[in-house]
Write a protein that holds these residues in place. Structure first.
Motif, PDB file in Angstrom:
ATOM      1  N   ALA A 604       0.830  -1.211   0.000  1.00  7.71           N
ATOM      2  CA  ALA A 604       0.000   0.000   0.000  1.00  7.71           C
ATOM      3  C   ALA A 604       0.862   1.258   0.000  1.00  7.71           C
ATOM      4  N   LYS A 605       1.940   1.246   0.765  1.00  7.31           N
ATOM      5  CA  LYS A 605       2.843   2.400   0.777  1.00  7.31           C
ATOM      6  C   LYS A 605       3.514   2.590  -0.582  1.00  7.31           C
ATOM      7  N   LYS A 607       2.309   1.667  -3.482  1.00 12.10           N
ATOM      8  CA  LYS A 607       1.299   2.157  -4.436  1.00 12.10           C
ATOM      9  C   LYS A 607       1.021   3.638  -4.225  1.00 12.10           C
ATOM     10  N   GLU A 608       1.006   4.056  -2.956  1.00  7.95           N
ATOM     11  CA  GLU A 608       0.770   5.471  -2.671  1.00  7.95           C
ATOM     12  C   GLU A 608       1.907   6.329  -3.204  1.00  7.95           C
ATOM     13  N   ARG A 609       3.130   5.865  -3.079  1.00  9.50           N
ATOM     14  CA  ARG A 609       4.259   6.625  -3.608  1.00  9.50           C
ATOM     15  C   ARG A 609       4.214   6.692  -5.122  1.00  9.50           C
ATOM     16  N   ASP A 611       1.464   6.564  -6.953  1.00 10.78           N
ATOM     17  CA  ASP A 611       0.366   7.431  -7.346  1.00 10.78           C
ATOM     18  C   ASP A 611       0.733   8.903  -7.198  1.00 10.78           C
ATOM     19  N   ASN A 612       1.537   9.191  -6.187  1.00 15.09           N
ATOM     20  CA  ASN A 612       1.946  10.579  -5.973  1.00 15.09           C
ATOM     21  C   ASN A 612       3.150  10.973  -6.815  1.00 15.09           C
TER      22      ASN A 612
END
Length: 615
Positions: A604-605, A607-609, A611-612
């Motif tokens: 999840a971390k 994927k968040e990186r 996406d950002n």
């Protein structure tokens, strides 16, 4: 017209053979050779005979496979070759299968704990650190055999999980225990000094006026102790368990004289005394004083030989001058010992620093009523027996290393999960209500000084505790040790007797040369040792002998394990020790769920990186 009959070319048939004449000496007639015309007719007939039919052509021949491959008809091997092929192929297959399983199991356990090393620690957290205690196997050519077992089967998983470790190995039997005793003694002295200074007011923050930065060091020490208790001790085999418990009982059970300890450490003895910082140097100083006491009580001490005339004549002059009256007394009147050094009267005496003074009410550090809590103990059932009878088992073990890999992986998982239980105390008692299978410290000290020359290995007595009886079924038998180790005190007695028998003439020669005797040509080529060198040689030999005898008395079969009933003095009967329990299926399942949760969080971390746009 007369016509002649045609002449036939036919050869008349041969005449019938004449039967042999009757009689014993008759010989058969020689065979009659066939006519040449008959042989020529048969060769011509064979020349015009029809050809033999050709074998059916194999189409694989045109692919490059020779016909001999298809015509090969293997034969069944004989009985000897069959046995050879069966043993060779079977052992090769067993070896390859075992090593492949070892690699698979090792990778399996590494994958189970690898995520722990990638998990981030907090700003105030410390990495977990465990300590490995390994004892020397007596009479083994490989000094660190138990350490090799740890490095091969347990260390890969600790490294994969990010767990720090420290290895402490005894270089000889009893060496691990002596190292731990030295550490315990130093810790007791440090704690006593901290308790003596505890009456001072606590320091305030160093960032304020009048602050004391020592509280930072105190906080660091407390964190180190907490980290040690949160880590653990890995005891490799029964020898390590015996030496560990012996060190605890002797280290915490003896008085510590601070004045004597200061003298042994070289404090307060003047500027000419070298400080004994090393553990070996301190033990050497202790042995020097012990030998002095033994030589004083022994009328036939090895260095108690009449002094040379040159030394004995000191102070024996008949002149009544004041110079001779002020001369130092003779060696005999001064109580001559091989370790005392004379100070020349012409040179000024060095300034003697005053020894540190201690209150008369607290000259000693008394034994603790209860030892402090110990880190969790992981008992590893490691054993390495000797003897021809163990060869079949070792040969089978060569093809079963996967059992060790699986055992090491399970032990590593148990250490990482860190589930503990109370230590099981001994329960077996004799008719006098004394615990059975206990180590006698007085007997160990007597064996160390060479008083029990006829002591031998005996069959051990079980204590009734599953923890104290670790691999006692095999290691508490005399057959577990080599034959040369079973009567070690007797062999040391022979060595000591031969050494001291040869020491006396060597000492006499050294003193004669020191007195001014002209050395011979042989002595000039090979100078003999001086008296100081002989004393040093004796000190080294005595230290090595006493270390070996002390280790023999501790780790031998039948010696027992050190235990103090004060260690189970609480109401529940539990000891200050905790034992790491074997890993269960529930522990493995919890570890697997923790790994999956960590992987999901990391995904999840990530994927968040992404996406950002941070990656």
């Amino acid at each position: 017209m007369d016509t002649k009959p045609p002449v036939s070319d036919a050869v008349p048939p041969p005449a019938a053979p004449t039967p042999p004449a009757a009689g014993a000496g008759a010989t058969p007639p020689a065979p009659v050779a066939a006519p040449a015309s008959a042989s020529s007719s048969s060769s011509s007939a064979s020349r015009f005979a029809p050809p033999k039919p050709l074998p059916k052509e194999n189409p694989f021949v045109y692919l490059g496979i020779p016909q001999a491959v298809f015509d090969y008809r293997p034969k069944v091997p004989g009985p000897k070759m069959s046995v050879f092929l069966a043993l060779t192929i079977g052992s090769t297959v067993a070896y390859l299968y075992d090593r492949r399983e070892c690699k698979r199991l090792k990778q399996h356990y590494i994958d189970e704990v690898k995520w722990m090393s990638e998990d981030k620690l907090g700003t105030t957290d410390l990495a977990r650190k465990v300590r490995i205690l390994a004892a020397r196997i007596p009479e083994d050519s490989t000094v660190d055999r138990s350490t090799i077992f740890f490095k091969r089967y347990i260390r890969p998983y600790l490294v994969a999980s990010g767990t720090d470790f420290q290895i402490t190995t005894g270089r000889n039997p009893g060496g691990l225990g002596r190292t731990l005793i030295s550490e315990i003694r130093a810790r007791r002295i440090t704690e006593a000094s901290e308790q003596g200074a505890s009456s001072t007011p606590p320091p305030v923050s160093p960032f304020t006026s009048g602050g004391d930065p020592n509280f930072v060091l105190d906080d660091r020490d407390e964190a180190r102790r907490a980290s040690e208790l949160g880590g653990g001790y890995v005891l490799l085999g029964r020898g390590a368990l015996k030496e560990y418990l012996w060190a605890l009982k002797k280290g915490y059970g003896e008085d510590i004289d601070l004045k004597e300890e200061a003298r042994l450490q070289g404090l307060g003895l003047g500027s000419t005394e070298k400080r004994k910082d090393s553990k070996a140097e301190r033990e050497e100083e202790v042995l020097v004083r012990e030998l002095e006491r033994e030589d004083a009580a022994n009328p036939n001490a090895p260095f108690d030989i009449p002094e040379p005339a040159g030394l004995a004549s000191i102070g024996s002059s008949d002149d009544g001058d004041a110079e001779h009256d002020a001369s130092p007394p003779s060696l005999s009147s001064a109580g001559y010992t091989p370790y005392r050094v004379l100070t020349p009267t012409s040179a000024p005496l060095p300034p003697v620093s005053k020894a540190p003074s201690y209150p008369d009410s607290h000259p000693l550090i008394l034994p603790a009523r209860q030892i402090p809590p110990q880190p969790p103990l992981l008992l590893v059932p490691f054993s390495h027996p000797f003897g021809v009878r163990q060869w079949p088992q070792k040969m089978l073990h060569f093809f079963n290393h996967r059992a060790d890999v699986r055992q090491g992986g399970e032990l590593a998982l148990a250490l990482l999960t860190n589930h503990t239980r109370p230590f099981e105390p001994p329960v077996n008692r004799d008719g006098l209500n004394n615990l059975e299978g206990m180590l006698d410290l007085n007997f160990v000290d007597e064996v160390r000084r060479g008083l029990h020359k006829d002591a031998k290995l005996e069959e051990g007595v079980l204590t009734g505790s599953a923890d104290l009886d670790l691999v006692a079924e095999s290691d508490e038998l005399p057959s577990h040790f080599l034959g040369s180790y079973r009567e070690l005190p007797k062999s040391h007695e022979f060595r000591s007797r031969d050494f001291y028998k040869e020491l006396e003439p060597r000492l006499v020669k050294a003193r004669e040369l020191a007195d001014g005797r002209t050395p011979t040509s042989a002595e000039q080529k090979n100078p003999p040792k001086m008296e100081s060198e002989l004393r040093k040689e004796r000190l080294d030999k005595e230290m090595r002998w006493r270390w070996e005898l002390e280790g023999w008395a501790v780790v031998r079969s039948g010696s027992g394990v050190a235990w103090d009933e004060k260690w189970t003095s609480n109401a529940t009967g539990e000891s200050p020790f905790r034992v790491v329990t074997p890993v269960t299926d529930q522990d493995k399942e919890a570890l697997r769920r923790a790994r999956e949760q960590w992987e999901a969080t990391e995904a999840a971390k990530r994927k968040e990186r992404q996406d950002n746009g941070w990656e």
